[in-house]
Design an enzyme around this catalytic site. Structure first.
Site, mmCIF file in Angstrom:
data_model
loop_
_atom_site.group_PDB
_atom_site.id
_atom_site.type_symbol
_atom_site.label_atom_id
_atom_site.label_comp_id
_atom_site.label_asym_id
_atom_site.label_seq_id
_atom_site.Cartn_x
_atom_site.Cartn_y
_atom_site.Cartn_z
ATOM 1 N N THR A 106 16.239 33.026 45.056
ATOM 2 C CA THR A 106 15.377 33.537 43.976
ATOM 3 C C THR A 106 13.952 33.004 44.093
ATOM 4 O OG1 THR A 106 16.119 31.745 42.521
ATOM 5 C CG2 THR A 106 17.260 33.870 42.307
ATOM 6 N N PHE A 119 22.297 37.890 40.924
ATOM 7 C CA PHE A 119 23.137 38.972 40.414
ATOM 8 C C PHE A 119 23.533 38.801 38.965
ATOM 9 C CE2 PHE A 119 23.716 41.121 44.415
ATOM 10 C CZ PHE A 119 23.460 40.121 45.333
ATOM 11 N N GLN A 157 26.725 33.216 51.041
ATOM 12 C CA GLN A 157 27.113 34.515 50.490
ATOM 13 C C GLN A 157 25.922 35.474 50.543
ATOM 14 O OE1 GLN A 157 29.650 33.819 46.649
ATOM 15 N NE2 GLN A 157 28.385 32.003 46.946
ATOM 16 N N VAL A 185 22.887 37.808 51.972
ATOM 17 C CA VAL A 185 22.821 38.818 53.049
ATOM 18 C C VAL A 185 21.393 38.967 53.569
ATOM 19 C CG1 VAL A 185 24.819 40.071 52.139
ATOM 20 C CG2 VAL A 185 22.523 40.647 51.284
ATOM 21 N N HIS A 198 29.349 37.064 53.530
ATOM 22 C CA HIS A 198 29.281 38.420 52.963
ATOM 23 C C HIS A 198 28.453 39.346 53.841
ATOM 24 C CE1 HIS A 198 30.314 36.822 48.663
ATOM 25 N NE2 HIS A 198 31.353 36.870 49.443
ATOM 26 N N CYS A 203 27.776 52.640 61.541
ATOM 27 C CA CYS A 203 28.383 53.872 61.008
ATOM 28 C C CYS A 203 29.702 53.494 60.349
ATOM 29 C CB CYS A 203 28.649 54.884 62.124
ATOM 30 S SG CYS A 203 29.712 56.253 61.577
ATOM 31 N N CYS A 229 32.665 55.455 62.773
ATOM 32 C CA CYS A 229 32.942 55.029 64.159
ATOM 33 C C CYS A 229 32.502 53.593 64.431
ATOM 34 C CB CYS A 229 32.263 55.987 65.151
ATOM 35 S SG CYS A 229 30.477 55.828 65.193
ATOM 36 N N CYS A 241 28.891 60.461 65.484
ATOM 37 C CA CYS A 241 30.011 61.168 64.826
ATOM 38 C C CYS A 241 29.603 61.782 63.490
ATOM 39 C CB CYS A 241 31.174 60.195 64.613
ATOM 40 S SG CYS A 241 30.890 59.059 63.245
HETATM 41 C C1 BV8 Z 1 38.201 40.803 48.600
HETATM 42 C C2 BV8 Z 1 27.513 41.603 49.518
HETATM 43 C C3 BV8 Z 1 40.338 41.272 49.282
HETATM 44 C C4 BV8 Z 1 26.971 42.874 49.078
HETATM 45 C C5 BV8 Z 1 28.964 40.684 47.782
HETATM 46 C C6 BV8 Z 1 39.348 40.588 39.419
HETATM 47 C C7 BV8 Z 1 39.483 39.228 39.289
HETATM 48 C C8 BV8 Z 1 39.222 38.374 40.382
HETATM 49 C C9 BV8 Z 1 38.787 38.881 41.635
HETATM 50 C C10 BV8 Z 1 38.658 40.247 41.740
HETATM 51 C C11 BV8 Z 1 38.944 41.097 40.647
HETATM 52 N N1 BV8 Z 1 38.722 42.340 41.033
HETATM 53 C C12 BV8 Z 1 38.310 42.323 42.348
HETATM 54 C C13 BV8 Z 1 38.274 41.038 42.776
HETATM 55 C C14 BV8 Z 1 37.883 40.563 44.101
HETATM 56 C C15 BV8 Z 1 36.344 40.610 44.245
HETATM 57 C C16 BV8 Z 1 35.709 39.678 43.235
HETATM 58 O O1 BV8 Z 1 35.695 38.474 43.390
HETATM 59 N N2 BV8 Z 1 35.172 40.294 42.147
HETATM 60 C C17 BV8 Z 1 34.564 39.451 41.082
HETATM 61 C C18 BV8 Z 1 33.172 39.920 40.776
HETATM 62 C C19 BV8 Z 1 35.442 39.474 39.893
HETATM 63 N N3 BV8 Z 1 36.075 40.117 45.581
HETATM 64 C C20 BV8 Z 1 36.062 41.026 46.584
HETATM 65 O O2 BV8 Z 1 36.166 42.234 46.457
HETATM 66 C C21 BV8 Z 1 35.935 40.405 47.966
HETATM 67 N N4 BV8 Z 1 36.888 40.965 48.856
HETATM 68 O O3 BV8 Z 1 38.631 40.196 47.651
HETATM 69 O O4 BV8 Z 1 38.961 41.382 49.564
HETATM 70 C C22 BV8 Z 1 40.958 42.175 50.170
HETATM 71 C C23 BV8 Z 1 42.071 41.678 50.785
HETATM 72 C C24 BV8 Z 1 42.744 42.528 51.616
HETATM 73 C C25 BV8 Z 1 42.285 43.864 51.809
HETATM 74 C C26 BV8 Z 1 41.137 44.304 51.163
HETATM 75 C C27 BV8 Z 1 40.445 43.448 50.355
HETATM 76 C C28 BV8 Z 1 34.547 40.728 48.572
HETATM 77 C C29 BV8 Z 1 33.494 39.987 47.804
HETATM 78 C C30 BV8 Z 1 32.132 40.197 48.443
HETATM 79 C C31 BV8 Z 1 31.353 41.265 47.725
HETATM 80 N N5 BV8 Z 1 30.005 41.332 48.254
HETATM 81 N N6 BV8 Z 1 27.740 40.774 48.359
HETATM 82 C C32 BV8 Z 1 25.630 42.728 48.437
HETATM 83 O O5 BV8 Z 1 25.016 41.680 48.471
HETATM 84 O O6 BV8 Z 1 25.219 43.731 47.916
HETATM 85 S S1 BV8 Z 1 29.235 39.605 46.472
HETATM 86 C C33 BV8 Z 1 27.747 39.221 45.667
HETATM 87 O O7 BV8 Z 1 28.153 38.227 44.743
HETATM 88 C C34 BV8 Z 1 26.672 38.568 46.506
HETATM 89 O O8 BV8 Z 1 26.929 38.455 47.850
HETATM 90 C C35 BV8 Z 1 26.687 37.153 45.989
HETATM 91 O O9 BV8 Z 1 26.415 36.246 46.911
HETATM 92 C C36 BV8 Z 1 28.062 37.015 45.434
HETATM 93 C C37 BV8 Z 1 28.190 35.852 44.488
HETATM 94 O O10 BV8 Z 1 27.163 35.831 43.611
HETATM 95 P P1 BV8 Z 1 26.237 34.488 43.592
HETATM 96 O O11 BV8 Z 1 25.640 34.310 44.943
HETATM 97 O O12 BV8 Z 1 27.008 33.383 43.038
HETATM 98 O O13 BV8 Z 1 25.085 34.989 42.627
HETATM 99 P P2 BV8 Z 1 25.107 34.918 41.026
HETATM 100 O O14 BV8 Z 1 23.945 35.732 40.589
HETATM 101 O O15 BV8 Z 1 26.452 35.223 40.499
HETATM 102 O O16 BV8 Z 1 24.804 33.369 40.723
HETATM 103 C C38 BV8 Z 1 23.575 32.799 41.099
HETATM 104 C C39 BV8 Z 1 23.474 31.454 40.374
HETATM 105 O O17 BV8 Z 1 22.302 30.782 40.850
HETATM 106 C C40 BV8 Z 1 23.315 31.597 38.849
HETATM 107 O O18 BV8 Z 1 24.226 30.697 38.237
HETATM 108 C C41 BV8 Z 1 21.853 31.178 38.587
HETATM 109 O O19 BV8 Z 1 21.704 30.468 37.407
HETATM 110 C C42 BV8 Z 1 21.574 30.246 39.755
HETATM 111 N N7 BV8 Z 1 20.159 30.211 40.173
HETATM 112 C C43 BV8 Z 1 19.278 31.239 40.182
HETATM 113 N N8 BV8 Z 1 18.089 30.828 40.736
HETATM 114 C C44 BV8 Z 1 18.253 29.509 41.089
HETATM 115 C C45 BV8 Z 1 19.583 29.118 40.737
HETATM 116 N N9 BV8 Z 1 20.063 27.884 40.960
HETATM 117 C C46 BV8 Z 1 19.206 26.983 41.548
HETATM 118 N N10 BV8 Z 1 17.926 27.297 41.932
HETATM 119 C C47 BV8 Z 1 17.422 28.527 41.707
HETATM 120 N N11 BV8 Z 1 16.168 28.814 42.082
#
Ligand code: BV8
Length: 243
Positions: A26, A33, A99, A101, A117, A125, A128, A146
């Protein structure tokens, strides 16, 4: 319990892993997020960052990632990224597992980075798997092989994490004396399980404690900005190195 305490923990550790999230970027102008100014305040991640959105809402999916790819061009690593790269050079950090990107850790000079991530700067793609250029995705092109949909190499919700990055991070966390978690709400699975897989000391640097982070038993919590706290730790360490 201050930056001085963390400096001592780093000096005493023979193997330190850093786990970062959107809060690490940030201060480089990239919104996170889930904080009050986070992307998910106005955009539903299920509609733009999930396997479902890629299949059913491709236009919205593509627009969301075109916006982030374009915005990233003007973002540079901040002092926090540079300090972590310097710590790696001085043998004080063995891996950065992120985490994020945005590849700002690599831009800052960090060599050992696990992209849990994926990243937003390389394109493939969906059908493919063939790699394509960023410009082709920004210019609304389809796959030249494709005619499939182009997409960035990020891990979408519902997709599994890259095996190499996942296994390398797991190995390092198991071996670590110290795990420093920076700028993440720890709300996303399965990365949010990793801190508790470590036998080492656990440190949390974040602007706020989140409902999820409160469940972890951190040995040290430093609430504040990643860049400023890392600058304090850097000062405390002076020219200490482990080579
Ligand atoms: C999977 C890439 C299994 C794309 C991202 C229900 C309950 C539990 C889990 C699940 C559910 N339903 C679904 C799930 C699983 C799901 C999940 O966890 N969902 C959550 C939201 C409930 N997970 C998945 O789908 C994962 N895959 O489980 O696969 C599977 C198994 C077999 C077969 C098929 C599948 C995939 C997860 C990855 C998703 N992709 N990103 C993109 O970027 O667009 S996740 C996305 O969130 C980002 O990558 C990010 O990194 C990640 C986590 O967020 P944070 O980095 O923590 O960011 P956030 O804003 O939350 O927090 C930032 C913090 O920093 C804040 O507290 C803030 O105060 C603080 N801050 C801000 N500035 C500063 C600071 N601190 C200090 N200094 C600063 N300057």
């Amino acid at each position: 319990m201050t930056a001085e305490t963390l400096a001592h923990l780093i000096k005493d550790s023979n193997r330190t892993v850093v786990l970062t999230g959107a809060g690490m970027s940030t201060e480089s102008g990239i919104p996170d997020f889930r904080s009050s100014t986070g992307l998910w305040q106005n955009i539903d991640p299920r509609i733009v960052a999930s396997t479902e959105s890629l299949q059913k809402n491709y236009e919205q999916f593509r627009e969301f990632y075109q916006m982030r790819i374009t915005a990233l061009v003007n973002c540079k690593p901040h002092q926090g990224h540079l300090i972590l790269a310097d710590f790696e050079k001085r043998g004080l950090v063995s891996l950065i597992a992120t985490q994020n990107v945005d590849q700002l850790h690599q831009q800052a000079g960090s060599k050992n980075v696990a992209e849990l991530h994926g990243n937003i700067v390389s394109i493939r793609c969906q059908k493919c798997g063939k790699p394509h250029g960023k410009e082709q995705f920004l210019n609304y092109s389809i796959c030249t092989y494709c005619s499939g949909k182009l997409r960035p190499n990020v891990v979408l919700f519902g997709e599994t994490l890259p095996t190499e990055a996942w296994e390398r991070t797991l190995h390092e966390i198991h071996e670590a004396d110290l795990v420093i978690v920076i700028g993440t709400s720890l709300e996303v699975y399965p990365v949010n399980q990793m801190p508790s897989m470590s036998k080492g000391k656990l440190v949390y640097i974040n602007r706020e404690q989140t409902s999820t982070s409160l469940h972890y038993s951190f040995d040290l919590v430093l609430e504040g900005s990643a860049g400023e706290i890392l600058a304090d730790v850097h000062r405390e360490l002076g020219d200490f190195k482990k080579l």
